[in-house]
Each structure stands twice: as C-alpha cells, then as structure tokens.
Scaffold this active site. Structure first.
Site, mmCIF file in Angstrom:
data_model
loop_
_atom_site.group_PDB
_atom_site.id
_atom_site.type_symbol
_atom_site.label_atom_id
_atom_site.label_comp_id
_atom_site.label_asym_id
_atom_site.label_seq_id
_atom_site.Cartn_x
_atom_site.Cartn_y
_atom_site.Cartn_z
ATOM 1 N N GLU A 132 23.262 -18.575 -0.562
ATOM 2 C CA GLU A 132 23.127 -19.988 -0.181
ATOM 3 C C GLU A 132 24.470 -20.672 0.020
ATOM 4 O O GLU A 132 24.812 -21.639 -0.669
ATOM 5 C CB GLU A 132 22.289 -20.725 -1.238
ATOM 6 C CG GLU A 132 20.855 -20.238 -1.289
ATOM 7 C CD GLU A 132 20.047 -20.843 -2.454
ATOM 8 O OE1 GLU A 132 20.641 -21.538 -3.283
ATOM 9 O OE2 GLU A 132 18.836 -20.618 -2.500
ATOM 10 N N GLU B 278 13.789 -16.279 -0.331
ATOM 11 C CA GLU B 278 13.281 -16.858 -1.579
ATOM 12 C C GLU B 278 12.127 -17.797 -1.221
ATOM 13 O O GLU B 278 12.320 -18.761 -0.488
ATOM 14 C CB GLU B 278 14.383 -17.650 -2.316
ATOM 15 C CG GLU B 278 15.611 -16.818 -2.672
ATOM 16 C CD GLU B 278 16.660 -17.595 -3.456
ATOM 17 O OE1 GLU B 278 16.382 -18.760 -3.834
ATOM 18 O OE2 GLU B 278 17.765 -17.068 -3.667
HETATM 19 ZN ZN LIG Z 1 18.190 -19.919 -4.719
#
Ligand SMILES: [Zn+2]
Ligand SMILES: [Zn+2]
Ligand SMILES: [Zn+2]
Lengths: 633, 633, 633
Positions: free
Chosen positions: B144, B315
């Site tokens: 991320e 995710e």
């Molecule tokens: Zn995450």
C-alpha cells in the site's frame, strides 16, 4: 456529621491591611475553612534557597485568630521562573513535539527527577515550618493534577523514565515484544533505547505500548504526589488532600487517593456543562445556568469512593467562570443547591473558589464570593444562607446506596487508546449508566475496580471494564443481587490484547463476544422491545439465556441469575427500561422523576434538587427552579 | 478464465504448530492463493546482515504442500528498528515539519538513497532465495504505497532529491523561474539551493512548484518500486504485483503499474464509505453495512486499466475493520457480493485480509476469516460459498464496455494544488461521472490519460483533465462516438499556468473558458432544462453550437458532432439526464435502476448486485439485500 | 472633488513590447492612475547591491507618456531569496513555533533589525531615483501589512525586541509584575530574560502580557512603515499611502495612518463575504455575487477616518478572486456599484486589481480587467462605464454624517486576548452597530478612540471600547447628542485588569458592571420590549435611570440624558429598535430600507445601491439588482 463551609483565599494577592477584615467577614458569613498558599512559590522562595515565610506566618495568624482553620497547599503547580531556569528540561512536551513554556501554570513534567527534588525541598520546608501550626488543619498537595492536559508529556525526561518503567515491567525487550505482539509490522526491539514514546508515529502506534505509556504516566503522578505526602507526614498529623479536577481520567485517582486521607474535587457545574459534558445543544441550553443535573452527583459519588468515604469540595463555582467556551451566571439559588447537593452526597466541607475576584491575570473574569471591589457578589449571599441553614440542621449522615456502579481509570485509558468507534469512551458509557440510575430516583455508590464486597447492593452496573480484577471477579461469583456487565467488559487482557479463549470470562455466564461493531451517529441497532443500541454493538455466542434480542434476533442482554451481560450501548430510554426492569427483579422501587429533578437519600433525609429552569412537583411540594427540598426518610 | 480465491496469512504471528492445520483448512475452504511475508523484515533479518530464512522456508513448504500458491511480499513497508538506527534521516517528515517516527509502519522517505539500498539488499536476498521456489507463484512489492499520507515527505532527503529533480527537469534556475512565473512576488531563484520544499510558506507557494513537487514525489515511488522489480526479475519469472490502496491518488498508479505484471487493490467497502467517500449522512446510513454501491466497481475498473487487463483484489474486507471512524459489520451476504462483483469486473483472484484475526497490535479489532480463537468468523462461510459457486460456474470472461471514463493522477494533483473552490477535486468529479454511467446500467472501462484508441467506445467522458495528452488528442480528432469533456479539461499548461490562447484546445470544437467560478454549498447555477450545476461553473466563448444553456442564457454544454464540452459540475439528476441524452444520441440503451441495484456485463453473463438494504426487483426476479444474481446475456 | 479611476499593473510580468499598448488602452478606458512596483524587488535588485533600474525607468516613461500618473510601491513585502540568505533569522515564526519560509510573500518579521535596514536601503534607492520623477504622483509603502497573519511573529528577533519594549514601558520587572498581577500563579520575573513571548504556554498566558505583546507588535508595524516614509519624504513631495487589507485589526491603522498622507484599502467584496464576514449560510448565498451590503461601506468609512478624510481604494475586485474558500463571479453591474459606492463614501481614486490577469503563479485564477489573452474581461466594461459616468457627473463632495461610531484597534486586541465567550469580538460588535445604523438609512462617520469633537453628530455609538481615552471622555462630558456606550465599554484598565472602583466610569452616568455573562449560540437574554440579547450580558448597578429591562427585571439600557449604557449585545431586530428609538429622541429621521438597499448621502446627492439579487423599489424608482441610483438632496 456536621458539614461546614470553606473558601479559597490568596493573601499574597492583597494588601496585608485587608487580611483581618477579610478574615472577620469570612467568619461572620459562616465559613470555617480557608485554603491558602497553593500558587505562592514565587513569594515563599523568591530566589533559590532564599525564603520569605514572614507574610505566610502572619496570614495564618490572622486567619487563625478569626477562628478559621487553614488548608495549606503545596505550591508545586507553579514553579517560579528561577526553577525553570535551573531545570530547563523540566518543561512538559506536547504530543506534536512542541515544548510547553513558563508563563501560566503546571509547566512541569511529572517524570523529571530534578523537579521532583525541588518539590521535595519546598514541601519539606513548608511542612517543617507549618507542620505543627495549630491553625493548619489540613494540607493540599499541588493543584488539580492533570489539568490543562499535563499528565501525558513527551519530553526527554519522560522518554528516559518510560524506558526504565518498561524495563521494570517487562524485564526484557523480548518479553515486551511478545506481550505486545511486536512481531506485527516488524516493531520488535532488541534494546530499550529502540523504544520511543507513542507519539509522532506514521500511523497508530501499538495500542499495548500506548496503554503502557498511560499506566506509566499515571504512576508518575502517584509517585509525584507520594513524595509530597511523605514530606508532610514527617511533620504533621493533619489530613492531606488533593483537589482533583472534574472529568479527568488521565491518571488513576484511586491510586493517588490511597496515599491521601481524603479526596476533594473542584466543582464547576456550568463550566463543565459548557466544555466537557456530551449533551445536545438544546439540553445544554436548558441547563445553561444550572449545570448538568447528574454531573456533580457523579463526581461526588466518585470522590466519596476515592476518599474511602471522606471527601470535600475544595473549589465550588460561586458565579461565572472565565475558562469555558461560554460563561453564563448561575441561576439564583444554584450556588446553594450545589452546596446542599454536595452535603447530601457526603461532602465534609464545601469550599468556594474564591473569596474575592482577582482584578488581574488569567482568572480576572472568574467570580468570587466578593467582587473585586470587595462588595458581596451573588454567591456570597447564597453561601451565607447555607451557613445559616446548616446551623439549624441536624447532622447529615450517609446512608448506604442500594445500587453501585464500578468506575475504572485503566478502562478509560484502554478505550481512549482503542475506541474502535470515534464516540466510544469509558467515562461517557459509565455516565450513561449512572444517569439512568439517577433518573429512576436511585442513590448510587461508585466502586473501584477491585471492589471485593458487593453484598450491600441489590444491583451493580459495570459497563466497559477493560478486565475484571481478581477481587471483583470473586465478589461476583458469590453475588446475590444482579450485576449487569458489558458492553466491552472483560474482553481484553491487561496488555490490551484479545484473550484466547475470547472474553468475557464471567462467573456462571456462558457468553462470548465474537465480534464488535461501532456505529456512527444516525445509525442504530433496534431491539425487540422497541429500544435501541447506539455507538456500539457486540455479537454474542454461548449458552447463556437471552433476556432481550435485537429485532434481527441477536442477543442484546443475556443471563438470568445474578450475572447479566449487555451487548450494546442503550440509548437513554432503553437504559431506563433496563434499569427499571432489573430493579423490579431485585425488589428495588424506582421513581419516574420529572426532567431536572434529582434525589439523594441520606441516613435521615431524602433530599430533592430541582435543576430544571421551571418549578417541578415533588409529591405535594412545588420546588422552584434551583430549589432544594428535604424531608425525613 | 477461472477465477480463484486467496487469503493473507502471517505465519510469523502463529505458533509453527498450527501452520499445517491452517493450510489444510484454507485448501478445504477452496482457497488457492496465500499472500505472506510483507511485514516480516524483523524476523527475516533480526540484525544487520543476520538472516533467518528457516521459518519462511518451512512456511512456504507447509503451504505449498497443502496445494496453495504463495504470493511473497517484500517487507519494505516495515523497516525494523535497526534499519532506522542506521539511517536516522530516512524517516519521513510531515507538512508541518515534524518528523514521523518508528513504531508503526511506512516510516521511510521514498527519496532516501540509503534506505533504497537497504531495500534493494533485502529484496535481492529474498529473490535469490525464493525466486525459483515452485510454490512462490507471484510477488508483491512493499505494501500500500502512499497509505498513511506517506508519499509527500518534507525531509532533508526529499529536499536534496527535489532540487536535483528540478535541475534535471528545468536545466537552469532561470528556466524554472520563467516556466513558473517566479517574477510574481519576487520568487525568482538564482541557485537551486534557494528552492525549498513547498511547505511552511507564509501563504500558498507557487502552484507550479507545488505541482512539480507532486510529480517528483510520484516519480520517487515509481523509482522505489522499480528497483524492487529489477531485483525480483533477475531471479524469478513469477508475476509481480503491488497492492494499491483505495482512493489514493498521491502517485501515478499507471506509472508504477507499467513496471508490474498485474495490478491489485485492497478493497474495504465499509471502511471506505466511512472515511473517504463523499456522501450525505443519510446515504452513509443507508449503505452502512454494504459500502458505497459504486466505489468498489470504480476501483475494479480503474485497476483493470492500471494492470492492462490483469488485476486482483489482494485484500478483501471480510468483516468489521479497525481503522475507520466507525466500524460496523457487513450485512450478511456482502462478503459474497463483493467477491462476485470483483470477478464480474475481471479480478483474477480475490484474496481476503486476513486468515485469522490477530489478537494483538494495531489491527486486533480487524476481522479475519477466522476469529482469534480459530473459529470461523462470518466471512469464512461466505468465502466458502463463493468457492463452491465458482466450481460450478463456467469461465467468466471480460466483455468490452460500451463507455469509457478517463482517469488521470496528474489532474488530481493539479486540482489539489489549485482547487479554486474548497470542494473541487478530480477524484470526486470523475466519480460523479462514473456514478451517473452506473445508474444508467452501463458497464464502464476506465482509460489512462494517454489512451490512443477510443474506437471500442460509443461514449467517452473526460472531465477535469489538466491537459490532453498528444495521443488522446489525436484519438479524439478521429473519434466517431461522442466525447464529453469538461469542466476544467485542458485549461492549463503542463506547468499549471494558463495557456494563451486560452484553453481548452479541443479538436473541432471552438470553445474557450474565459472565466471560472467556484460555488459554495447551498448555491447553484440553474439550467434551462431544470437541472443545475454545483461546485463549479465556467463561462464559455466561441462558435461551438450550444446544446444546453443556464437559465440566464450562458452555455452549459457546447458541441454537436463528436466533441462536447460541459461547462460545470452537474448534480446527480442533471448528470443522469446528460448521460442518458448522449447515450440516446449514440444508440446506447440505458436503464433506470432502483437505488442500490448495479449491473456488470461480462462476455456471457449479466451480473446484478443489490447493495440496497431492502429487496429490489430485477425484471421478474426479486433480489434480497446483499443478493447477487446472474443471467445469460 | 472629481473622482478618478486607477489600476494595478506589473510591467515586469509582461514583454516590454506590450507596455505601450497597455498604457494606451488604460488611458482610453478612462484610467488616470497606475500602481506599479510593489512586488518587484528581485527585478530591481537581482543580487545584493546590483540594481537594475532600466526597465522601471522605461515603464514609468511609457505610462507617463500615455498621460497616466504612477503610484510607486516599495517592494518590501517580497524580499528576494538573497535577502533571506543574508538574514536567515528574519523569517517570521508562527504561534506553534514553526518557522515560515521563503516562497510566497510577507516572509519577514517586522521586528528584525537587519531586515529593516535592508528595507531602508531599497526604499532610499527607489526614492532617490524616482522622488522627483514627474510621473510618480504617489507612493505606496509595502503591501497589505498584516495579511496572511504576519503581524504576530514568535521569532528570536521578536523576543529580543519585545523584552526591550517591555523594559521601556515598565522600567523594571517588578513594575511589570505589579501592573500585570504576576503574583498570580507565581509568574513573577526578576529579569527581562525570564519573560518569554506569550505562546506555547501550558494554558493561557497572562492576558496583560498578551495585550502588551499586541501593542508591541502593532508598534513594530508603525516603526517599519515610518522608516519607509522617512526615506521617501527626503526625496519626494508626492503623497504616501499604504493599502490596508479588509477586516484586519492586528495593528493600529490610525497609528500607521498618522505617518501617511492618505489611507487606502483593498476591497474584495465577494472574497470577504466568503472568508471573513459572519453571516448565516442563507445570507451568504443571497449575497453570493454581491458581497455583504455593509462591509464595503464600513471599510470606506473606517479608512476615511484613518486617512483623516483622504482615502482611496487601491485594489478593487474586478471579477472572481482566487483566494477565498469559494470564488464566484460578481453579478453583472457589481463592479460599477462597488466603484460608485466608494466614490459616494469619499474615495478619491478607485483602482482595480489588476490590469491583466496573470497566467502564472499564485494569483493566476484572479480576474483582471483584461483576460490573460488581453481580451476585455467583464470588469473592463463596467470600469469603462464608470469612467464615462464620472465625466458627466458634477463633483462629489462629502457631507458630514449625522451619526458616528467609534472604532478602536486596542479594543479588538483586548477582546481577542480575553473574549470570555467564544464568539465575542470587537469588530463583530462594532459592525453589528454599524449595520443597524445603515439599515435605518443613515450615513455614518467612523471616529478614532481619541475623538475630541462629537458636536457634529446627533448620535454616537461606542460599543466595546476597552477604555475611554481622555479626549473622548472630555468630549462626552459636554456632548449634547446621545452617546450609547457598552456593552463592555470602559470596564478595564490599560493593562487589561479590572479597575477598582469597577467601571465604566462615564461622565454623568451612575452605572457599574458588576458581573458579565457570555452566552452560547441558542441561548439569549429576553428583554421586556420583545427584543433580546445574544452573546453577552452584563449585570448593572447604580442610580442611572433604567430605560429598558430584561424580562426578569435587570437593567438592559440605562441613562436618560446624553450618555446611555447598553448592557448586552442586541440581535439585529433589537438593535434596529434601539437605533430608531434614539434617533427619534434626537430628531433624526430614519428609514425602513428593503433588504439589500443601502444609502449614502454626499453634499449634493443621495446615492442608493441595490445589493439585493432582485429589483427593489426606492420611492418611485425601481432599482435593478446591482443597480446604482442617485438623486439630488
Ligand atoms: Zn492493508
Ligand atoms: Zn482551580
Ligand atoms: Zn492584494
């Protein structure tokens, strides 16, 4: 016990010529106690080790000569400029890393060793000089610990001390890594020097470390207070108090209180309504000049617990204050009401802040009993009325309350560290429970989290406890009333991790929280009985019988015997229903009080207070706004 | 293509004894992929150059033995304490000048040379060891990028690198002065050392410099990612992905994606609704447990473009998260819905975050497929259902969408630097256009700003582009569908100055923006057709025919052939009317979907998703809340 | 006097080839004045002591040759990079301790000695070169002192200078301790080095010190301006002005103005409505494209006072600006209306900002009279219309207003330091009084706090004055009209302490404020006449006759002769009633103007301005939105 009045006085603010007249008027109006000295360091020790005791000697003499008893404060909340020059690193540091400077008060870090020694020194000198003074009948340590957000400091002194504290608690970095789960995000440390304070991280620091820091910070306050108590006790037999500030949870008041002889708190009902109580604006407007109708009582009951039965109001708001966002004047009668309410809850002394309004400096817009020109301010007359009423009143003795609420500082820290929903807070949750009890007309005892005897109570509420202490768990196991626990009670370990098996681990109740939800404003979980949960809802599993369900069939309250678990945060009406239902089960009568009317039962009286801005009926009596009524029980 | 499921797993969090059982259950439930390793640096290299590969070797073996394919993450988002000790100046610095510390994650500055070398080193070691491992079937770089506001850092490392970057781009201070108009306010510099980062100025810095800094910062991310890709490619043929975070525009995902084999994103529908989607509170309450009905689809379509057709969900939210302001649980069925929606938009893999809820550290309140006590959490069963459904389903293959939307990161930076109205933002504008297309039942492709082939599409929307790229301008010139551009499209130069002649410079459309207005909430520009513009309105000049006017006669839409320009920001109903009108012109059928129902067409199916909290009708079918329906096309 | 138009021009922004054409068009459109030079330091002195006057010589020549008169600005608001390199400690420091950097404008601390010398040097050079230039007909010092919150700086330079200033004012630390009441909280100092700036304290610093700092900061601006004036006067006889910014109270404009020949201000009606005027959102929406109907007039009247009768608009908004939260375009006609309104209030020159919109840098989205492509923008035509109208118009000469309002910067600082209620502010209170006068159709003069002649006025309003100056008190004592003082007037000493006896000390009025209350939004003090006080209410005592009471019987207005005291902050309707009542008493006719219509009387005309978005009737005339009407008086 006969209750008495006091006042806060600053002889150093006034020409010595007026002291005697001030003392005479205090005595005349019925005041018995005078608190002095707590901000006077620069006058007691104008330069390092150069002391000037003369003025304080004379002030105490003058007050004592008028028949007044003195509460002598230690001046450690306001170190003079020269102390800061000597210890520049004693200044506290804010969460953003900014130093906080000299020029107001409370400019010290509790963990700073050098400043602690300065405090020990000034307190020792003070105690040596006045420890046997016949007029000094009580002591106050420092002033309003934690006020102005000063418990948590991110200074170098704090960092050093925190590392030492962690080393003591966990013994090795590896043990802490394991306890905190530092394997997560590679946060493992191999040396204490790698641990930093839990501020300025990129995103949230490990909540276990944050909670450790909260515990550490609280212990620093306890140690700081204890060293003062030690010095005073060496010289004096007079009781030692501290004046706690309203709605402060940053340190463990029970732990500080354990070293003291009595608790006291500073009650500013209108200021607190404005700046620290959650109420919608309409409700704030309704109680604008009275204060929240439950907030004072809550603190009274809390500090009765902190003081193990003995407590004072050290500072009572006598008119408008200066520090809230807005500062209206009390409704005529409220100063009397607040005073009587404190006595009804067991206060030994109610001491007004302050005698004469200061015409200078930060609190110049804060009312006193006298105006700056020494004329009586409105609060003066109300104090005089109370003094007269006290004279004619038989002793007010405490009665055991039928219900109890458990209050725990550690839980407040834990949920501040990990609220999970932006508006979840321990104080707010506990206060919601307290209010529901009060709306039902009940007198309440507040208990510490390690309470070991619940037998006096028919009903015990313990929402939001981080975990159950061993004594409390043991007490619950044999409890014969009803204990309502949850939401969030006993769902974590001491290190703020999730226990496996999952909590809560309640004696005799098979219920497990498998999942928790937080709910934004404007959303709710509706209940079968027409009620609703706001803010918080937990999914429960287990064999415990379900007493109430959500409209989609999930358990909302489980348990039937003596232990029940509440799976969410009820709104006010729902909480009313729950409390009344449980009271009915245990045979405790409840009332349906009009909004703003509140009760307190003592050994021989029932007191009725009208916080509403309009008259209210109480059986055959009409109580005016700000009215106080009492009747034999 | 057969689609498959995955899960995120942290072997280092659990006793090695449970790995095999975990792997067995994953396989049993129908999971094919396991992502591991991306935060494990402190376990892989506990001290400088002291590696511990054993546990990871064994974990991969155990997973592989159970038939699972491993996605191996590089651990560079969580440098251990010793890395920071070695490079104390690698820490990022916030806009206010405060350093951001070790103790969570992403505590590095992308521009720091020393940290880049540490990353190259650990990635090389990882790739050397596992590059040929038969179970390692994909790679993930870092985690991320940009999360926690970490793209922009104001450190010394960033300052040095930015000056070098400017020197490369502009070649001389004088050239930059000219390009940025630094004569304004005497901001001219004569040496690169006089240029500072664009923070902490007295008032707004030069927007041209701010945009340059955004470009620089994005390129730092690209370089950082590229060096990892280089190291992995030397050792492995497995595809390399990165897991982008939702609604992040701080760096150019197309540019990072150009070095990768596929895109992936982390989809947290309920968290994102709570913390990063503009919706009024009532709408947020309506979709509380479902997420915004267009936000997931938007990201799916965006990352399909970033991955040049290949993308995953790395995710997938499986239950409540811990990081949003409030964190409710998904409506039963939503985990299944989200998964199917991703497949319908072309996801190759949907991987749940995470296998088992961690009982410790920052994300302990984040649900997994398993509870901390290893019992199935609600998401577990929904994942199992999808796995079963997938087995019985024929391949899901993509179908070309009939409409396209152009998305451009540089435009997001430009309008963040120069919003001109407080609520103007590129993402929000592009999403408003996307939503209007979706409400009309259309499947959408998202295109990068340098798209050169528009021929598959009947309708192209390109609002708010800073400027037209050459390929896109060329494509427009020969486009045979309808392209709707504006507001704010092509009204600036690459350096964020105003071109003379004024923009936009659109092929075949004589229209010039002579003046722009921003509009506060509660104000609007009403249109002749009953619609209205909010937020933004431009005054147009030129010979282009006017298709729609404001009530006071100014052009609102101009153009008739294939290029149209929209002079304001339509509200939802107005945008609906515009989209439907243009679709009618190009012969594209539209639908009028009930609120919360959304469609996606694939090669052989039409998928229908019900995000509403109540059942909705779809032709003859009733779809329950959280229901998924598919039918042959 | 004939009034004229001007424009702001930046020759350094444009190719020299266009200057002549620009000058020709300016003259053609009817512009007489051109302001230049005020941000051009980096072009005038590109390196230390290396001057480049050539371009400015030529620019002035070209403008002068076209018949334009030049206002030459000193460039000290934008020191170039090399100045900051030479004096790195000249940068201002924010309240939180953060330095504010080079890269925009106003990056200097007024107290910095080295920077002052740099300013003296560049201004001397400029004055030497152009002091006798026949085209340079006026000067402007610096630009918008205080803009971007730059009056208060917490730098080392400021700390040093503040200590010196305190030493001068109080002569000894002991005297300051006494004056400020530093005995409170042990804040006493024994050496000036122990005094710090009043920022970063743990809680509020001593308000007396804060007010001293405000006075100090204001004097720094006065000194800074004065040294420039001294240098210019040595070389030039042309009048010297400064362009003040709207709603700035951070320094004393009267004190700066005392060194100047005329005042000027920068009027951005729509920007100010958006970012600095208290109005509810509906009212802001109603006047979105016109600006607040009283705000411009208020500043006109204020700067007429600051300029002792002589004032200009130096910068007039000609279209959308770039710096407000939202930036809509003016309603057609408003540029003309604003210009005429300024003339009606006595402006000698109205100068538009700016000639041509800059296509680069911070203000590229700020409209000019020309667009960036040199085409006329909407404001161009309105300026041309005014120029034509001026030609045909007889001279506009001032008429004395019948009512006056006292405005005082020191009071603004005092109540900012000590608001006591979050929404109390001097500017807002004075403006509330001003608006009530204007709604009654009255023309108003604004007076400085040391006004000594009130005889021209039938009614004087002086709310919120910290204290009465000696001249004003003397004037009041013999005043024959009605003066309405309060709330909060004359209730403090010069050091912001409470006087004993309590204030106010008003000639011939026995009234004392014994207690003050601040009131949160949603609460009020209702009055017997149906009106109400908001924000603020004082309890009065004394023999003065009570003219109006609250519903619970407290005095709301006292006094009957010429001095009255107002005990609270009336809401608009209540203020209307009070003003109309007082006007009736003194025989001053009032009107009941429709919302948005405003009047201004000059010697020979009555001007009527329609700020409303709809037409309004004025006797027999219908005035369109943005319409201006004038008629003989
Ligand atoms: Zn995450
Ligand atoms: Zn206090
Ligand atoms: Zn300006």
């Amino acid at each position: 016990m006969k209750r008495s009045l006091g006042v806060c006085y600053y002889p150093e603010h006034w020409d010595e010529a007026v002291w005697a007249e001030d003392a005479r008027r205090m005595a005349e109006v019925g005041i018995a106690w005078v608190r002095i000295g707590e901000f006077a360091w620069s006058r007691l020790e104008p330069a390092p080790d150069r002391f000037d005791w003369g003025w304080l000697d004379r002030a105490i003499d003058v007050l004592g000569a008028a028949g007044l008893k003195v509460v002598l404060g230690t001046p450690t909340a306001t170190p003079p400029a020269w102390v800061v020059e000597k210890h520049p690193d004693m200044l506290p540091v804010g969460k953003g890393g900014q130093p906080r400077r000299f020029g107001s008060r409370r400019h010290y870090d509790f963990a700073h060793r050098g400043y602690r020694e300065e405090c020990r020194r000034i307190v020792r000198h003070l105690a040596e000089r006045y420890g046997k003074n016949p007029h000094v009948a009580a002591w106050q340590t420092d002033n309003e610990y934690a006020c102005h957000d000063t418990t948590l400091s991110y200074s170098d002194a704090a960092r050093t001390a925190f590392r030492e504290w962690l080393a003591q608690r966990y013994q090795s970095p590896e043990a802490m890594n394991r306890a905190h789960g530092n394997v997560f995000w590679s946060m493992e440390v191999s040396d204490w020097s790698q641990v930093d304070l839990p501020n300025l991280t990129v995103t949230e620091p490990n909540p276990s470390l944050s909670l450790a820091f909260r515990r550490f910070a609280s212990e620093m306050v306890v140690e700081f207070n204890r060293l003062q108590v030690e010095e005073i006790r060496k010289q004096s037999d007079a009781p030692i108090l501290h004046n706690y500030m309203g709605r402060v949870t940053d340190f463990d008041h029970f732990a500080v209180g354990a070293d003291l002889d009595a608790a006291s708190w500073d009650s500013y009902p209108i200021g607190f309504l404005s700046d620290r109580i959650e109420n919608d604006p309409e409700r704030k407007a309704r109680f604008l000049r009275q204060g929240d109708p439950d907030n004072q009582a809550f603190h009274h009951d809390l500090y009765r617990a902190v003081g193990r039965g003995r407590w004072w109001i050290m500072e009572q708001q006598p008119g408008p204050v200066n520090w809230a966002p807005w500062n209206p004047a009390p409704l005529p009668g409220m100063v009397r009401l607040w005073t009587w309410e404190a006595f009804a809850h067991g206060a030994e002394v109610v001491s007004y802040f302050r005698w004469r309004q200061a015409p200078f400096a930060q609190e110049q817009m804060h009312a006193g009993l006298l105006r700056p020109d020494s004329q009586p301010a409105p609060g003066f007359h109300e104090a005089a009325t109370v003094a007269k009423e006290l004279e004619g009143m038989e002793a007010i003795d405490p009665a055991p309350a039928p219900v109890a609420l458990v209050f725990d500082y550690e839980s407040a820290w834990a949920w501040e560290v990990q609220p999970q929903g932006r508006d979840f807070g321990f104080w707010r949750l506990a206060f919601a429970a307290y209010r529901a009890l009060r709306r039902a007309g009940l007198s309440v005892d507040i208990l510490p989290p390690d309470a070991e005897d619940l037998s006096p109570y028919k009903l015990v509420l313990a929402p939001g406890l981080l975990r159950l202490s061993d004594p409390f768990r043991t007490a619950l196991a044999s409890y014969e009333g009803i204990a309502l626990l949850g939401p969030r009670t006993d769902t974590k370990t001491a290190d703020l991790t999730i226990p496996v098996p999952l909590g809560p681990d309640l004696p005799g109740l098979d219920a497990t929280v498998t999942l928790a939800e937080s709910l934004p404003p404007g959303t709710e979980v509706p209940l079968e009985n027409g009620g609703r949960f706001l803010h918080w809802f937990e999914h429960l599993e287990g064999a415990a019988p379900v007493a109430l369900r959500t409209t989609d069939g999930r358990p909302a309250i489980v348990g039937d015997g003596s232990i029940c678990y509440l799976a969410g945060w009820p709104d006010d009406a729902t909480f009313d229903g729950i409390v009344r239902g449980l009271c009915a089960e245990v045979g405790l009568p409840t009332l349906d009080l009009p909004d703003g009317l509140r009760l307190r039962d003592t050994a021989r009286h029932r007191f009725v207070f009208n916080y509403a801005p309009e008259p209210q009926r109480w059986s055959s009596v009409t109580i005016p706004p700000a009215g106080v009524h009492w009747e034999p029980r």
